[in-house]
Design a protein around this motif. Structure first.
Motif, PDB file in Angstrom:
ATOM      1  N   PRO A   1       7.671  -8.646   6.278  1.00 56.45           N
ATOM      2  CA  PRO A   1       6.592  -7.887   6.919  1.00 56.45           C
ATOM      3  C   PRO A   1       5.427  -8.791   7.305  1.00 56.45           C
ATOM      4  O   PRO A   1       5.422  -9.990   6.994  1.00 56.45           O
ATOM      5  CB  PRO A   1       6.189  -6.881   5.834  1.00 56.45           C
ATOM      6  N   ASP A   2       4.432  -8.208   7.980  1.00 55.69           N
ATOM      7  CA  ASP A   2       3.280  -9.005   8.407  1.00 55.69           C
ATOM      8  C   ASP A   2       2.440  -9.428   7.202  1.00 55.69           C
ATOM      9  O   ASP A   2       2.696  -9.025   6.060  1.00 55.69           O
ATOM     10  CB  ASP A   2       2.445  -8.247   9.438  1.00 55.69           C
ATOM     11  N   ASP A   3       1.437 -10.249   7.466  1.00 52.70           N
ATOM     12  CA  ASP A   3       0.685 -10.871   6.379  1.00 52.70           C
ATOM     13  C   ASP A   3       0.005  -9.845   5.480  1.00 52.70           C
ATOM     14  O   ASP A   3       0.022  -9.972   4.248  1.00 52.70           O
ATOM     15  CB  ASP A   3      -0.352 -11.837   6.949  1.00 52.70           C
ATOM     16  N   ASP A   4      -0.594  -8.820   6.068  1.00 55.67           N
ATOM     17  CA  ASP A   4      -1.263  -7.805   5.252  1.00 55.67           C
ATOM     18  C   ASP A   4      -0.266  -7.097   4.339  1.00 55.67           C
ATOM     19  O   ASP A   4      -0.554  -6.856   3.156  1.00 55.67           O
ATOM     20  CB  ASP A   4      -1.964  -6.782   6.143  1.00 55.67           C
ATOM     21  N   ALA A   5       0.890  -6.775   4.881  1.00 55.18           N
ATOM     22  CA  ALA A   5       1.907  -6.097   4.076  1.00 55.18           C
ATOM     23  C   ALA A   5       2.454  -7.025   3.001  1.00 55.18           C
ATOM     24  O   ALA A   5       2.741  -6.583   1.875  1.00 55.18           O
ATOM     25  CB  ALA A   5       3.031  -5.589   4.974  1.00 55.18           C
ATOM     26  N   ARG A   6       2.601  -8.305   3.323  1.00 56.23           N
ATOM     27  CA  ARG A   6       3.070  -9.257   2.303  1.00 56.23           C
ATOM     28  C   ARG A   6       2.094  -9.318   1.133  1.00 56.23           C
ATOM     29  O   ARG A   6       2.502  -9.420  -0.027  1.00 56.23           O
ATOM     30  CB  ARG A   6       3.272 -10.646   2.915  1.00 56.23           C
ATOM     31  N   THR A   7       0.804  -9.254   1.447  1.00 56.34           N
ATOM     32  CA  THR A   7      -0.204  -9.254   0.385  1.00 56.34           C
ATOM     33  C   THR A   7      -0.056  -8.023  -0.501  1.00 56.34           C
ATOM     34  O   THR A   7      -0.119  -8.118  -1.737  1.00 56.34           O
ATOM     35  CB  THR A   7      -1.616  -9.306   0.991  1.00 56.34           C
ATOM     36  N   VAL A   8       0.149  -6.871   0.107  1.00 53.92           N
ATOM     37  CA  VAL A   8       0.330  -5.632  -0.661  1.00 53.92           C
ATOM     38  C   VAL A   8       1.547  -5.744  -1.576  1.00 53.92           C
ATOM     39  O   VAL A   8       1.478  -5.440  -2.776  1.00 53.92           O
ATOM     40  CB  VAL A   8       0.481  -4.427   0.294  1.00 53.92           C
ATOM     41  N   VAL A   9       2.661  -6.189  -1.015  1.00 55.78           N
ATOM     42  CA  VAL A   9       3.901  -6.297  -1.791  1.00 55.78           C
ATOM     43  C   VAL A   9       3.721  -7.261  -2.960  1.00 55.78           C
ATOM     44  O   VAL A   9       4.084  -6.954  -4.104  1.00 55.78           O
ATOM     45  CB  VAL A   9       5.058  -6.749  -0.879  1.00 55.78           C
ATOM     46  N   HIS A  10       3.150  -8.424  -2.684  1.00 56.66           N
ATOM     47  CA  HIS A  10       2.962  -9.454  -3.711  1.00 56.66           C
ATOM     48  C   HIS A  10       2.024  -8.970  -4.813  1.00 56.66           C
ATOM     49  O   HIS A  10       2.320  -9.124  -6.009  1.00 56.66           O
ATOM     50  CB  HIS A  10       2.399 -10.718  -3.056  1.00 56.66           C
ATOM     51  N   ASP A  11       0.894  -8.385  -4.418  1.00 55.58           N
ATOM     52  CA  ASP A  11      -0.099  -7.975  -5.413  1.00 55.58           C
ATOM     53  C   ASP A  11       0.436  -6.868  -6.316  1.00 55.58           C
ATOM     54  O   ASP A  11       0.145  -6.855  -7.522  1.00 55.58           O
ATOM     55  CB  ASP A  11      -1.385  -7.517  -4.718  1.00 55.58           C
ATOM     56  N   ILE A  12       1.200  -5.953  -5.770  1.00 56.61           N
ATOM     57  CA  ILE A  12       1.776  -4.894  -6.605  1.00 56.61           C
ATOM     58  C   ILE A  12       2.752  -5.491  -7.615  1.00 56.61           C
ATOM     59  O   ILE A  12       2.797  -5.073  -8.780  1.00 56.61           O
ATOM     60  CB  ILE A  12       2.448  -3.820  -5.728  1.00 56.61           C
ATOM     61  N   ILE A  13       3.508  -6.488  -7.200  1.00 59.99           N
ATOM     62  CA  ILE A  13       4.449  -7.121  -8.132  1.00 59.99           C
ATOM     63  C   ILE A  13       3.705  -7.732  -9.315  1.00 59.99           C
ATOM     64  O   ILE A  13       4.022  -7.452 -10.483  1.00 59.99           O
ATOM     65  CB  ILE A  13       5.295  -8.185  -7.409  1.00 59.99           C
ATOM     66  N   TYR A  14       2.706  -8.565  -9.045  1.00 58.43           N
ATOM     67  CA  TYR A  14       2.054  -9.309 -10.122  1.00 58.43           C
ATOM     68  C   TYR A  14       1.028  -8.481 -10.893  1.00 58.43           C
ATOM     69  O   TYR A  14       0.925  -8.614 -12.123  1.00 58.43           O
ATOM     70  CB  TYR A  14       1.397 -10.578  -9.568  1.00 58.43           C
ATOM     71  N   ASN A  15       0.280  -7.648 -10.185  1.00 57.26           N
ATOM     72  CA  ASN A  15      -0.804  -6.914 -10.840  1.00 57.26           C
ATOM     73  C   ASN A  15      -0.347  -5.600 -11.457  1.00 57.26           C
ATOM     74  O   ASN A  15      -1.067  -5.024 -12.286  1.00 57.26           O
ATOM     75  CB  ASN A  15      -1.930  -6.638  -9.845  1.00 57.26           C
ATOM     76  N   GLU A  16       0.836  -5.134 -11.055  1.00 54.91           N
ATOM     77  CA  GLU A  16       1.306  -3.851 -11.568  1.00 54.91           C
ATOM     78  C   GLU A  16       2.700  -3.954 -12.194  1.00 54.91           C
ATOM     79  O   GLU A  16       2.848  -3.824 -13.407  1.00 54.91           O
ATOM     80  CB  GLU A  16       1.286  -2.803 -10.440  1.00 54.91           C
ATOM     81  N   LEU A  17       3.718  -4.212 -11.406  1.00 53.68           N
ATOM     82  CA  LEU A  17       5.090  -4.118 -11.910  1.00 53.68           C
ATOM     83  C   LEU A  17       5.361  -5.090 -13.050  1.00 53.68           C
ATOM     84  O   LEU A  17       5.999  -4.729 -14.044  1.00 53.68           O
ATOM     85  CB  LEU A  17       6.086  -4.338 -10.773  1.00 53.68           C
ATOM     86  N   CYS A  18       4.892  -6.322 -12.923  1.00 52.42           N
ATOM     87  CA  CYS A  18       5.114  -7.309 -13.990  1.00 52.42           C
ATOM     88  C   CYS A  18       4.335  -6.970 -15.255  1.00 52.42           C
ATOM     89  O   CYS A  18       4.588  -7.550 -16.315  1.00 52.42           O
ATOM     90  CB  CYS A  18       4.726  -8.710 -13.513  1.00 52.42           C
ATOM     91  N   GLN A  19       3.402  -6.036 -15.141  1.00 50.97           N
ATOM     92  CA  GLN A  19       2.620  -5.606 -16.300  1.00 50.97           C
ATOM     93  C   GLN A  19       2.992  -4.191 -16.743  1.00 50.97           C
ATOM     94  O   GLN A  19       2.257  -3.552 -17.502  1.00 50.97           O
ATOM     95  CB  GLN A  19       1.128  -5.697 -15.972  1.00 50.97           C
ATOM     96  N   GLY A  20       4.131  -3.705 -16.248  1.00 47.10           N
ATOM     97  CA  GLY A  20       4.625  -2.409 -16.685  1.00 47.10           C
ATOM     98  C   GLY A  20       3.920  -1.221 -16.072  1.00 47.10           C
ATOM     99  O   GLY A  20       4.032  -0.098 -16.579  1.00 47.10           O
ATOM    100  N   ILE A  21       3.208  -1.441 -14.972  1.00 49.55           N
ATOM    101  CA  ILE A  21       2.470  -0.362 -14.311  1.00 49.55           C
ATOM    102  C   ILE A  21       3.251   0.081 -13.079  1.00 49.55           C
ATOM    103  O   ILE A  21       3.462  -0.704 -12.154  1.00 49.55           O
ATOM    104  CB  ILE A  21       1.056  -0.831 -13.903  1.00 49.55           C
TER     105      ILE A  21
END
Length: 230
Positions: free
Chosen positions: A149-169
């Motif tokens: 996806p475009d840069d903005d969408a890549r940021t969304v995808v990446h941030d959700i992985i590290y700030n949420e999913l990897c922390q059980g959220i």
């Protein structure tokens, strides 16, 4: 039954899923009380993530190589890296051990080709989406040309992985954001989606999307059980 070696902890949220999938796959095939033979080395993810964000991949890969060598010494017959992003270290790991590495991109590419997808969307960490070690592997080894996806969408995808999913959220809002990104990609001609981070399966299932979805953690675990029972 052969013994599966798993480098986990990257993050441990998906390592739990890997362990479940490996054992469930063995039970599904053999029945009863059968379970997988697994040697797990769970690394400290904060150390790895800090090296990733600093661009110090040599140090990150050193951790992975040491884990792989420990698993080999323990008697494993094959090796899994329980994360897409850390396949950036695949060459360093294969050079350091004698047991075969089951590469997550290889098994993913096989599933994509079997499904007949020509333009799959890759959702993953920014490292996996933007660097060549993963998309380049898909393209050069298998002729699979994944798009991101475009840069903005890549940021969304990446941030959700590290700030949420990897922390059980896991939240409905995060799921909605991912589904919107996938819907936009479908409008642009994508005919499949790669869950190219092993945590994405905690948020989405293939039933959530209208196009073929490739859960890399699931495909990886199934390939490992194929090897173990061969």
């Amino acid at each position: 039954m052969k013994t599966i070696g798993l480098i986990g902890g990257i993050s441990w949220e998906s390592t739990v899923t890997y362990y479940q999938m490996l054992n469930r796959a063995v039970r599904a095939r053999l029945g009863g009380l059968h379970s997988a033979r697994v040697i797990l080395n769970s690394v400290e993810f904060k150390e790895v993530a800090d090296y990733q964000s600093a661009g110090d991949w040599d140090s990150a890969c050193r951790i992975m190589v040491e884990a792989a060598q420990s698993i080999e010494r323990g008697g494993a017959d094959c090796l899994l890296i329980g994360a897409n992003t850390m396949h950036k270290c695949a060459e360093a790991i294969t050079a350091a051990v004698d047991i075969p590495l089951i590469h997550i991109a290889d098994v993913t590419a096989a599933a994509i080709k079997e499904a007949g997808c020509k333009k799959p969307l890759l959702l993953a960490t920014r490292y996996t989406m933007e660097q060549d070690f993963y998309r380049g592997h898909l393209a050069s080894r298998h002729g699979v040309n994944a798009v991101v996806p475009d840069d903005d969408a890549r940021t969304v995808v990446h941030d959700i992985i590290y700030n949420e999913l990897c922390q059980g959220i896991v939240t409905p809002l995060a799921k909605e954001k991912y589904l919107n990104i996938i819907a936009d990609a479908v409008q642009n001609g994508c005919d499949g989606v790669i869950f190219g981070c092993t945590e994405i399966g905690l948020l989405l299932t293939p039933d959530d999307v209208s196009i073929p979805a490739f859960d890399t953690a699931h495909l990886h675990a199934e390939a490992a059980v194929d090897f173990a029972l061969s």
